[in-house]
Motif scaffolding. Sequence first.
Motif, PDB file in Angstrom:
ATOM      1  N   SER A  14      20.038  -0.440  18.419  1.00 45.04           N
ATOM      2  CA  SER A  14      20.260  -0.859  17.036  1.00 45.04           C
ATOM      3  C   SER A  14      19.230  -0.229  16.109  1.00 45.04           C
ATOM      4  N   ILE A  15      19.627  -0.063  14.847  1.00 45.75           N
ATOM      5  CA  ILE A  15      18.730   0.440  13.801  1.00 45.75           C
ATOM      6  C   ILE A  15      18.767  -0.536  12.641  1.00 45.75           C
ATOM      7  N   THR A  16      17.601  -0.872  12.112  1.00 48.54           N
ATOM      8  CA  THR A  16      17.517  -1.642  10.874  1.00 48.54           C
ATOM      9  C   THR A  16      16.758  -0.822   9.845  1.00 48.54           C
ATOM     10  N   PRO A  17      17.481  -0.248   8.879  1.00 50.98           N
ATOM     11  CA  PRO A  17      16.815   0.524   7.827  1.00 50.98           C
ATOM     12  C   PRO A  17      16.376  -0.392   6.683  1.00 50.98           C
ATOM     13  N   VAL A  18      15.217  -0.103   6.110  1.00 51.12           N
ATOM     14  CA  VAL A  18      14.704  -0.914   5.000  1.00 51.12           C
ATOM     15  C   VAL A  18      14.157   0.025   3.935  1.00 51.12           C
ATOM     16  N   ALA A  19      14.628  -0.134   2.705  1.00 55.32           N
ATOM     17  CA  ALA A  19      14.125   0.671   1.599  1.00 55.32           C
ATOM     18  C   ALA A  19      13.635  -0.238   0.485  1.00 55.32           C
ATOM     19  N   GLY A  20      12.533   0.158  -0.149  1.00 58.94           N
ATOM     20  CA  GLY A  20      12.009  -0.603  -1.278  1.00 58.94           C
ATOM     21  C   GLY A  20      12.975  -0.530  -2.445  1.00 58.94           C
ATOM     22  N   GLY A  21      13.110  -1.640  -3.173  1.00 53.57           N
ATOM     23  CA  GLY A  21      14.010  -1.687  -4.318  1.00 53.57           C
ATOM     24  C   GLY A  21      15.453  -1.903  -3.909  1.00 53.57           C
ATOM     25  N   ASP A  22      15.701  -1.904  -2.583  1.00 53.45           N
ATOM     26  CA  ASP A  22      17.071  -2.098  -2.099  1.00 53.45           C
ATOM     27  C   ASP A  22      17.096  -3.390  -1.272  1.00 53.45           C
ATOM     28  N   GLN A  23      16.783  -3.288   0.034  1.00 51.84           N
ATOM     29  CA  GLN A  23      16.715  -4.507   0.845  1.00 51.84           C
ATOM     30  C   GLN A  23      15.526  -5.367   0.441  1.00 51.84           C
ATOM     31  N   VAL A  24      14.478  -4.714  -0.074  1.00 50.89           N
ATOM     32  CA  VAL A  24      13.235  -5.408  -0.401  1.00 50.89           C
ATOM     33  C   VAL A  24      13.034  -5.317  -1.917  1.00 50.89           C
ATOM     34  N   PRO A  25      12.720  -6.441  -2.602  1.00 45.25           N
ATOM     35  CA  PRO A  25      12.733  -6.445  -4.067  1.00 45.25           C
ATOM     36  C   PRO A  25      11.478  -5.858  -4.717  1.00 45.25           C
ATOM     37  N   PHE A  26      10.830  -4.908  -4.059  1.00 47.09           N
ATOM     38  CA  PHE A  26       9.687  -4.223  -4.676  1.00 47.09           C
ATOM     39  C   PHE A  26       9.581  -2.832  -4.067  1.00 47.09           C
ATOM     40  N   GLU A  27       8.819  -1.989  -4.719  1.00 52.58           N
ATOM     41  CA  GLU A  27       8.523  -0.676  -4.168  1.00 52.58           C
ATOM     42  C   GLU A  27       7.538  -0.872  -3.019  1.00 52.58           C
ATOM     43  N   ILE A  28       7.831  -0.301  -1.853  1.00 54.63           N
ATOM     44  CA  ILE A  28       6.942  -0.493  -0.699  1.00 54.63           C
ATOM     45  C   ILE A  28       5.772   0.491  -0.805  1.00 54.63           C
ATOM     46  N   ARG A  29       4.563  -0.053  -0.963  1.00 61.84           N
ATOM     47  CA  ARG A  29       3.380   0.794  -1.140  1.00 61.84           C
ATOM     48  C   ARG A  29       2.562   0.878   0.144  1.00 61.84           C
ATOM     49  N   ARG A  30       2.852  -0.015   1.088  1.00 61.61           N
ATOM     50  CA  ARG A  30       2.042  -0.072   2.318  1.00 61.61           C
ATOM     51  C   ARG A  30       2.839  -0.811   3.362  1.00 61.61           C
ATOM     52  N   ILE A  31       2.688  -0.392   4.626  1.00 60.38           N
ATOM     53  CA  ILE A  31       3.171  -1.233   5.724  1.00 60.38           C
ATOM     54  C   ILE A  31       2.021  -1.430   6.687  1.00 60.38           C
ATOM     55  N   TYR A  32       2.025  -2.548   7.382  1.00 54.25           N
ATOM     56  CA  TYR A  32       1.113  -2.726   8.504  1.00 54.25           C
ATOM     57  C   TYR A  32       1.799  -3.609   9.520  1.00 54.25           C
ATOM     58  N   PHE A  33       1.276  -3.632  10.739  1.00 51.95           N
ATOM     59  CA  PHE A  33       1.893  -4.481  11.749  1.00 51.95           C
ATOM     60  C   PHE A  33       0.834  -5.144  12.593  1.00 51.95           C
ATOM     61  N   LEU A  34       1.148  -6.350  12.990  1.00 53.83           N
ATOM     62  CA  LEU A  34       0.267  -7.156  13.836  1.00 53.83           C
ATOM     63  C   LEU A  34       0.799  -7.094  15.260  1.00 53.83           C
ATOM     64  N   TYR A  35      -0.077  -6.860  16.219  1.00 53.72           N
ATOM     65  CA  TYR A  35       0.322  -6.776  17.616  1.00 53.72           C
ATOM     66  C   TYR A  35      -0.904  -7.115  18.470  1.00 53.72           C
ATOM     67  N   ASP A  36      -0.731  -7.203  19.770  1.00 55.71           N
ATOM     68  CA  ASP A  36      -1.826  -7.660  20.649  1.00 55.71           C
ATOM     69  C   ASP A  36      -2.385  -8.992  20.145  1.00 55.71           C
ATOM     70  N   ILE A  37      -1.501  -9.855  19.707  1.00 57.93           N
ATOM     71  CA  ILE A  37      -1.920 -11.104  19.074  1.00 57.93           C
ATOM     72  C   ILE A  37      -2.365 -12.087  20.158  1.00 57.93           C
ATOM     73  N   CYS A  94       4.676  -8.156  14.475  1.00 59.45           N
ATOM     74  CA  CYS A  94       5.035  -8.584  13.122  1.00 59.45           C
ATOM     75  C   CYS A  94       4.834  -7.418  12.171  1.00 59.45           C
ATOM     76  N   LEU A  95       5.930  -6.970  11.583  1.00 58.50           N
ATOM     77  CA  LEU A  95       5.867  -5.889  10.594  1.00 58.50           C
ATOM     78  C   LEU A  95       5.722  -6.515   9.213  1.00 58.50           C
ATOM     79  N   VAL A  96       4.839  -5.950   8.400  1.00 51.26           N
ATOM     80  CA  VAL A  96       4.664  -6.444   7.032  1.00 51.26           C
ATOM     81  C   VAL A  96       4.853  -5.296   6.046  1.00 51.26           C
ATOM     82  N   LEU A  97       5.728  -5.510   5.088  1.00 50.08           N
ATOM     83  CA  LEU A  97       5.959  -4.565   3.994  1.00 50.08           C
ATOM     84  C   LEU A  97       5.242  -5.129   2.787  1.00 50.08           C
ATOM     85  N   ALA A  98       4.494  -4.283   2.086  1.00 47.67           N
ATOM     86  CA  ALA A  98       3.644  -4.798   1.011  1.00 47.67           C
ATOM     87  C   ALA A  98       3.837  -3.988  -0.266  1.00 47.67           C
TER      88      ALA A  98
END
Length: 137
Positions: free
Chosen positions: A22-45, A111-115
């Motif tokens: 499966s693929i989940t595409p995400v674009a700022g201003g489309d699926q997400v209501p802001f321009e995506i300026r940064r992503i980060y992810f949490l792992y090895d929690i 955990c992926l975070v779009l910022a």
Amino acid sequence: MMSAMDAVRTIELPRINSPTGSITPVAGGDQVPFEIRRIYFLYDIASGAHRGGHAHWELEQVYVAVMGAFRVVLDDGRERRTVELNQPAVGLFLPKLIWRELVDFASGTICLVLASLPYDEAEYIRSYDDFLEVATR
Ligand code: TYD
């Protein structure tokens, strides 16, 4: 009165399914209501970890459990709400001025975070008392 909690919402993300995956595409201003300026992810929690424990002045974010599951405890200074994230094609939109704690991480969670803004420590409100003062005035 409109509260920050009213703007919190889960966002159904697209899923492009095929027999090979499966693929989940995400674009700022489309699926997400802001321009995506940064992503980060949490792992090895670490097991039993609490993450978050802060709010932001202006930053907007979308959280996605791309692997695993966790709960987000939300607080806008007036009410508290818990949302469980456990699917890769569901995002949780958080507006500014929401206190959040991330808890109950399943083992192996990512955990992926779009910022909406670059990292800036001055954007954090790390004292709950300060947050309450700002959020309830
Ligand atoms: P923090 O946002 O407090 O983590 P969480 O909310 O997941 O518990 O960030 C933890 C540390 O990582 C903090 O010292 C700042 C640093 N950090 C960056 O340098 N850049 C980033 O984009 C983020 C999100 C954090």
